[in-house]
Design a protein around this motif. Sequence first.
Motif, short mmCIF file in Angstrom:
data_model
loop_
_atom_site.label_atom_id
_atom_site.label_comp_id
_atom_site.label_asym_id
_atom_site.label_seq_id
_atom_site.Cartn_x
_atom_site.Cartn_y
_atom_site.Cartn_z
N ALA A 131 -4.24 -63.35 16.04
CA ALA A 131 -5.67 -63.10 16.24
C ALA A 131 -6.29 -62.43 15.02
CB ALA A 131 -5.89 -62.26 17.49
N ALA A 132 -5.53 -61.55 14.36
CA ALA A 132 -6.05 -60.90 13.15
C ALA A 132 -6.33 -61.93 12.06
CB ALA A 132 -5.06 -59.86 12.66
N ALA A 133 -5.40 -62.88 11.88
CA ALA A 133 -5.62 -63.93 10.89
C ALA A 133 -6.82 -64.78 11.27
CB ALA A 133 -4.36 -64.79 10.77
N GLN A 134 -6.99 -65.06 12.57
CA GLN A 134 -8.16 -65.81 13.01
C GLN A 134 -9.46 -65.07 12.70
OE1 GLN A 134 -6.72 -66.25 17.22
NE2 GLN A 134 -7.53 -68.32 16.97
N ASP A 159 -9.95 -64.88 2.99
CA ASP A 159 -8.64 -65.53 2.88
C ASP A 159 -7.68 -64.77 1.97
OD1 ASP A 159 -9.73 -66.08 0.40
OD2 ASP A 159 -9.92 -68.24 0.72
N ALA A 160 -8.15 -63.72 1.30
CA ALA A 160 -7.30 -62.89 0.45
C ALA A 160 -7.69 -61.43 0.65
CB ALA A 160 -7.45 -63.28 -1.02
N VAL A 161 -6.67 -60.56 0.77
CA VAL A 161 -6.94 -59.16 1.09
C VAL A 161 -5.99 -58.25 0.32
CG1 VAL A 161 -7.61 -59.83 3.44
CG2 VAL A 161 -5.30 -58.98 3.03
N ASP A 162 -6.41 -57.01 0.16
CA ASP A 162 -5.50 -55.91 -0.07
C ASP A 162 -5.35 -55.21 1.27
OD1 ASP A 162 -5.08 -56.37 -2.75
OD2 ASP A 162 -6.57 -54.91 -3.44
N LEU A 163 -4.11 -55.03 1.71
CA LEU A 163 -3.84 -54.55 3.06
C LEU A 163 -3.52 -53.06 3.05
CD1 LEU A 163 -3.51 -55.55 6.02
CD2 LEU A 163 -1.05 -55.74 5.53
N LEU A 164 -4.31 -52.28 3.78
CA LEU A 164 -4.10 -50.84 3.89
C LEU A 164 -3.09 -50.60 5.00
CD1 LEU A 164 -4.97 -47.98 2.97
CD2 LEU A 164 -6.81 -48.10 4.68
N SER A 165 -1.83 -50.40 4.63
CA SER A 165 -0.78 -50.29 5.65
C SER A 165 0.51 -49.80 5.03
CB SER A 165 -0.53 -51.65 6.31
OG SER A 165 0.51 -51.57 7.26
N ASN A 166 1.29 -49.05 5.83
CA ASN A 166 2.65 -48.68 5.45
C ASN A 166 3.68 -49.62 6.07
OD1 ASN A 166 1.68 -46.31 4.14
ND2 ASN A 166 1.59 -45.27 6.12
N ASN A 167 3.23 -50.61 6.84
CA ASN A 167 4.11 -51.44 7.65
C ASN A 167 4.32 -52.80 7.00
OD1 ASN A 167 5.42 -52.89 9.63
ND2 ASN A 167 3.97 -52.42 11.26
N PRO A 185 2.57 -72.06 10.23
CA PRO A 185 1.92 -72.47 11.47
C PRO A 185 0.42 -72.69 11.28
CG PRO A 185 2.38 -70.11 11.50
CD PRO A 185 3.06 -70.67 10.28
N GLN A 186 -0.11 -73.65 12.03
CA GLN A 186 -1.53 -73.91 12.00
C GLN A 186 -2.23 -72.91 12.91
OE1 GLN A 186 -3.03 -76.22 10.06
NE2 GLN A 186 -5.02 -75.44 10.73
N VAL A 187 -3.09 -72.10 12.34
CA VAL A 187 -3.80 -71.08 13.11
C VAL A 187 -5.11 -71.67 13.60
CG1 VAL A 187 -4.83 -68.78 13.07
CG2 VAL A 187 -2.75 -69.24 11.76
N PRO A 188 -5.34 -71.73 14.91
CA PRO A 188 -6.61 -72.28 15.40
C PRO A 188 -7.78 -71.42 14.96
CG PRO A 188 -5.39 -71.22 17.19
CD PRO A 188 -4.47 -71.26 16.01
N ALA A 189 -8.89 -72.09 14.71
CA ALA A 189 -10.07 -71.38 14.20
C ALA A 189 -10.73 -70.57 15.30
CB ALA A 189 -11.06 -72.38 13.62
N ALA A 190 -11.20 -69.40 14.95
CA ALA A 190 -12.07 -68.59 15.81
C ALA A 190 -13.44 -68.55 15.15
CB ALA A 190 -11.52 -67.19 15.98
N ALA A 245 2.56 -65.27 6.56
CA ALA A 245 3.08 -66.43 7.29
C ALA A 245 1.97 -67.19 8.00
CB ALA A 245 4.14 -65.98 8.29
N LEU A 246 0.87 -66.50 8.28
CA LEU A 246 -0.28 -67.10 8.96
C LEU A 246 -1.33 -67.62 7.99
CD1 LEU A 246 -0.51 -64.40 11.76
CD2 LEU A 246 -0.06 -66.84 12.16
N GLY A 247 -1.02 -67.59 6.70
CA GLY A 247 -1.89 -68.20 5.71
C GLY A 247 -2.85 -67.26 5.01
N VAL A 248 -2.75 -65.95 5.26
CA VAL A 248 -3.61 -64.98 4.58
C VAL A 248 -2.92 -64.53 3.30
CG1 VAL A 248 -4.77 -62.75 4.74
CG2 VAL A 248 -4.56 -64.21 6.78
N ASP A 249 -3.63 -64.55 2.20
CA ASP A 249 -3.10 -64.13 0.91
C ASP A 249 -3.19 -62.62 0.80
OD1 ASP A 249 -2.34 -63.77 -1.70
OD2 ASP A 249 -4.04 -64.85 -2.58
#
Length: 208
Positions: A138-141, A149-157, A2-7, A166-170
């Motif tokens: 909104a988080a991706a925005q 555009d690229a992250v290490d994600l701190l999460s158990n989920n 999906p195309q995520v609108p810019a914020a 899916a929103l384009g974040v690596d």
Amino acid sequence: MPQVPAATPRSRVQVPLSFPDGYRVDAELVTFHGLADGREHLAVVLGDPGPLPLVRLHSECLTGDVFGSARCDCGPQLREAVERIAERGGVLLYLRQEGRGIGLYNKLDAYALQDQGLDTYEANTALGLPEDARDYTAAAQMLGALGVDAVDLLSNNPDKAEQLRALGVDVRDRVPTGVFATDHNVRYLRAKVLHTQHTLPLAELSVG
């Protein structure tokens, strides 16, 4: 994809953070224009994010974050995330999605059903609500507006990583948080493992 609108960033302000255990750190708080859901989400930039920042998506939890409720692990996760992100450099996105997106009043209604024996997901379903209503567009925005555009994600989920990708974040890696089990929240933590495959060590979450 999906195309995520810019914020775009709306304002940036330096704020010294202080926690009840004495931990203190300076943060930059960033607000935004153009977020898809119209909510007042906040980015907390800590340390030097660098090219691959450590990022946490933390959903607002008034009972846990503010009042220290022991029925969940949200408050301890928030405290841990701030320190770990500050040490490495990154961003905590504080998302106004109380009760996995169902709102504060509905969350407390679900608590009442949990007191009757349902787990957190069953209680949501009994109220005619989704098990998890959160959407991370909104988080991706916000990350895009910060040039991330690229992250290490701190999460158990795993759902957070899947939605961001899916929103384009690596999402390069998913880094687990600590386990903050108490006598009051162990059923809640077990439900997260069994219903939504959170990466928590189930053997450590036995119900006494």
